[in-house]
Scaffold this active site. Sequence first.
Site, PDB file in Angstrom:
ATOM      1  N   ARG A   1     -35.586  22.710  26.429  1.00 44.61           N
ATOM      2  CA  ARG A   1     -35.507  23.660  25.073  1.00 44.61           C
ATOM      3  C   ARG A   1     -34.531  23.345  24.048  1.00 44.61           C
ATOM      4  O   ARG A   1     -34.593  23.412  22.865  1.00 44.61           O
ATOM      5  CB  ARG A   1     -35.428  25.347  25.381  1.00 44.61           C
ATOM      6  CG  ARG A   1     -34.214  25.628  26.122  1.00 44.61           C
ATOM      7  CD  ARG A   1     -33.784  26.938  26.164  1.00 44.61           C
ATOM      8  NE  ARG A   1     -32.729  27.378  27.011  1.00 44.61           N
ATOM      9  CZ  ARG A   1     -32.229  28.425  26.747  1.00 44.61           C
ATOM     10  NH1 ARG A   1     -32.355  29.480  25.979  1.00 44.61           N
ATOM     11  NH2 ARG A   1     -31.111  28.801  27.584  1.00 44.61           N
TER      12      ARG A   1
ATOM     13  N   SER B   1     -32.741  31.503  21.504  1.00 42.65           N
ATOM     14  CA  SER B   1     -33.527  31.195  22.708  1.00 42.65           C
ATOM     15  C   SER B   1     -34.161  29.875  22.579  1.00 42.65           C
ATOM     16  O   SER B   1     -34.016  28.777  23.594  1.00 42.65           O
ATOM     17  CB  SER B   1     -34.145  32.405  23.477  1.00 42.65           C
ATOM     18  OG  SER B   1     -33.460  33.367  23.558  1.00 42.65           O
TER      19      SER B   1
ATOM     20  N   GLU C   1     -45.888  37.186  17.225  1.00 46.25           N
ATOM     21  CA  GLU C   1     -46.542  35.808  17.265  1.00 46.25           C
ATOM     22  C   GLU C   1     -47.848  35.458  16.882  1.00 46.25           C
ATOM     23  O   GLU C   1     -47.827  34.452  16.499  1.00 46.25           O
ATOM     24  CB  GLU C   1     -46.234  35.727  18.939  1.00 46.25           C
ATOM     25  CG  GLU C   1     -45.051  35.725  19.518  1.00 46.25           C
ATOM     26  CD  GLU C   1     -44.591  37.233  19.613  1.00 46.25           C
ATOM     27  OE1 GLU C   1     -43.126  37.265  20.195  1.00 46.25           O
ATOM     28  OE2 GLU C   1     -45.261  38.187  19.510  1.00 46.25           O
TER      29      GLU C   1
ATOM     30  N   PHE D   1     -45.720  34.188  25.025  1.00 47.50           N
ATOM     31  CA  PHE D   1     -46.377  34.728  23.941  1.00 47.50           C
ATOM     32  C   PHE D   1     -47.005  33.770  23.012  1.00 47.50           C
ATOM     33  O   PHE D   1     -47.886  34.006  22.378  1.00 47.50           O
ATOM     34  CB  PHE D   1     -45.122  35.110  22.990  1.00 47.50           C
ATOM     35  CG  PHE D   1     -44.007  35.907  23.553  1.00 47.50           C
ATOM     36  CD1 PHE D   1     -44.478  37.088  24.569  1.00 47.50           C
ATOM     37  CD2 PHE D   1     -42.581  36.123  23.580  1.00 47.50           C
ATOM     38  CE1 PHE D   1     -43.548  37.871  25.186  1.00 47.50           C
ATOM     39  CE2 PHE D   1     -41.829  36.716  24.265  1.00 47.50           C
ATOM     40  CZ  PHE D   1     -42.463  37.563  25.061  1.00 47.50           C
TER      41      PHE D   1
ATOM     42  N   HIS E   1     -39.520  28.435  27.606  1.00 45.38           N
ATOM     43  CA  HIS E   1     -39.204  29.405  28.747  1.00 45.38           C
ATOM     44  C   HIS E   1     -40.676  29.274  29.449  1.00 45.38           C
ATOM     45  O   HIS E   1     -41.085  30.532  29.952  1.00 45.38           O
ATOM     46  CB  HIS E   1     -38.946  30.848  28.185  1.00 45.38           C
ATOM     47  CG  HIS E   1     -37.446  30.618  27.669  1.00 45.38           C
ATOM     48  ND1 HIS E   1     -37.039  30.107  26.361  1.00 45.38           N
ATOM     49  CD2 HIS E   1     -36.501  31.533  28.180  1.00 45.38           C
ATOM     50  CE1 HIS E   1     -35.770  30.254  26.033  1.00 45.38           C
ATOM     51  NE2 HIS E   1     -35.348  30.874  27.091  1.00 45.38           N
TER      52      HIS E   1
ATOM     53  N   ASP F   1     -36.376  37.451  33.895  1.00 43.85           N
ATOM     54  CA  ASP F   1     -37.123  37.887  33.080  1.00 43.85           C
ATOM     55  C   ASP F   1     -38.371  38.645  33.740  1.00 43.85           C
ATOM     56  O   ASP F   1     -39.277  39.307  33.229  1.00 43.85           O
ATOM     57  CB  ASP F   1     -37.482  37.026  31.962  1.00 43.85           C
ATOM     58  CG  ASP F   1     -36.184  37.041  31.008  1.00 43.85           C
ATOM     59  OD1 ASP F   1     -35.478  37.548  31.115  1.00 43.85           O
ATOM     60  OD2 ASP F   1     -36.528  36.147  29.985  1.00 43.85           O
TER      61      ASP F   1
ATOM     62  N   ARG G   1     -36.428  26.635  30.274  1.00 41.07           N
ATOM     63  CA  ARG G   1     -35.274  27.234  30.050  1.00 41.07           C
ATOM     64  C   ARG G   1     -34.022  26.572  30.909  1.00 41.07           C
ATOM     65  O   ARG G   1     -32.986  26.652  30.453  1.00 41.07           O
ATOM     66  CB  ARG G   1     -35.212  28.692  30.441  1.00 41.07           C
ATOM     67  CG  ARG G   1     -33.933  29.629  30.366  1.00 41.07           C
ATOM     68  CD  ARG G   1     -34.393  30.940  31.113  1.00 41.07           C
ATOM     69  NE  ARG G   1     -32.958  31.871  30.653  1.00 41.07           N
ATOM     70  CZ  ARG G   1     -32.789  33.046  31.285  1.00 41.07           C
ATOM     71  NH1 ARG G   1     -33.713  33.453  31.890  1.00 41.07           N
ATOM     72  NH2 ARG G   1     -31.679  33.695  31.103  1.00 41.07           N
TER      73      ARG G   1
END
Length: 312
Positions: free
Chosen positions: A10, A37, A58, A83, A109, A117, A167
């Site tokens: 990322r 993020s 989104e 998402f 992610h 998460d 991530r």
Amino acid sequence: MSDIKKIATRESYGEALVELGREHSDLVVLDADLAASTKTGVFKKVFPKRHVDCGIAEANMMDIAAGIAAAGKVPFASTFAMFAAGRAYEQVRNGIGYPHLNVKIGATHAGISVGEDGATHQAIEDIALMRVIPGMTVICPADDIEARAAVHAAYETPGPVYLRFGRLPVPVINDRPDYKFEIGKGVVLKEGKDLTVISTGLCVPETLEAAYQLEKEGISVKVINIHTIKPLDEELVIKAARETGKVVTVEEHSVIGGLGSAVCDTLSTNAPTKVMKIGVQDQFGESGPALELLDKYELNARGIYKQIKSWI
């Protein structure tokens, strides 16, 4: 691999966007309130007028990206993989895929390595969802160098592209002069004659480590990095299967619909071969530290080695 430089893909995504932004004035970056993020925030600092924060919406972001692409610019729509591929699936399918618009989706992610998460944020179905959309290119880079190259290649590729980033910091394994990234072409990282292991994304360096451990025990393993899952490098996959007679696929994704399924689709038609699929086995992820989850789901070097050794 503790002594090897590690970078999250990322991070590579954000840096590559800045590089592209300096080269191409038609590049626009969209985000869904996650710029810190997804690392698109670095692009925003350099090109604030070409960065659009769409908020936590989104699906709306994907339709905005479609409109920007229809106007002749090249949008990169960025958010978590869960998402991008999950919440906004209908908009990606109907608003971007169906009209075959030039939208690039930066999905960060991905996989269980999102960690604490938990299952709701751990996209282990996104490759399956994206590869079934007609005309969608699907890329899952293994390290920093490959991720940067993938972003540049996505810009140059007409039509929709899904880019999958992680991530967790991962080892840089492609830092060599002869490395070349080409969409639709796999990379042979290690030659072998007893078995072919085909891996993608975060699992590639772990697969390499497992292969070297197997080598010490007299098992010669060919390792292939498949960064482009669609279009798949069918020629390379078929050739390797015929040479070694056995194939293992490894991915931080469900074993249903991802890299393993793509490989099996190809081999069942062209070169029927015994295949074992290593990945998440028809179950959801769970909350926990990323490295512990990879260990529990046997997607680290030790787990991959153990599963292959047991199978053969």
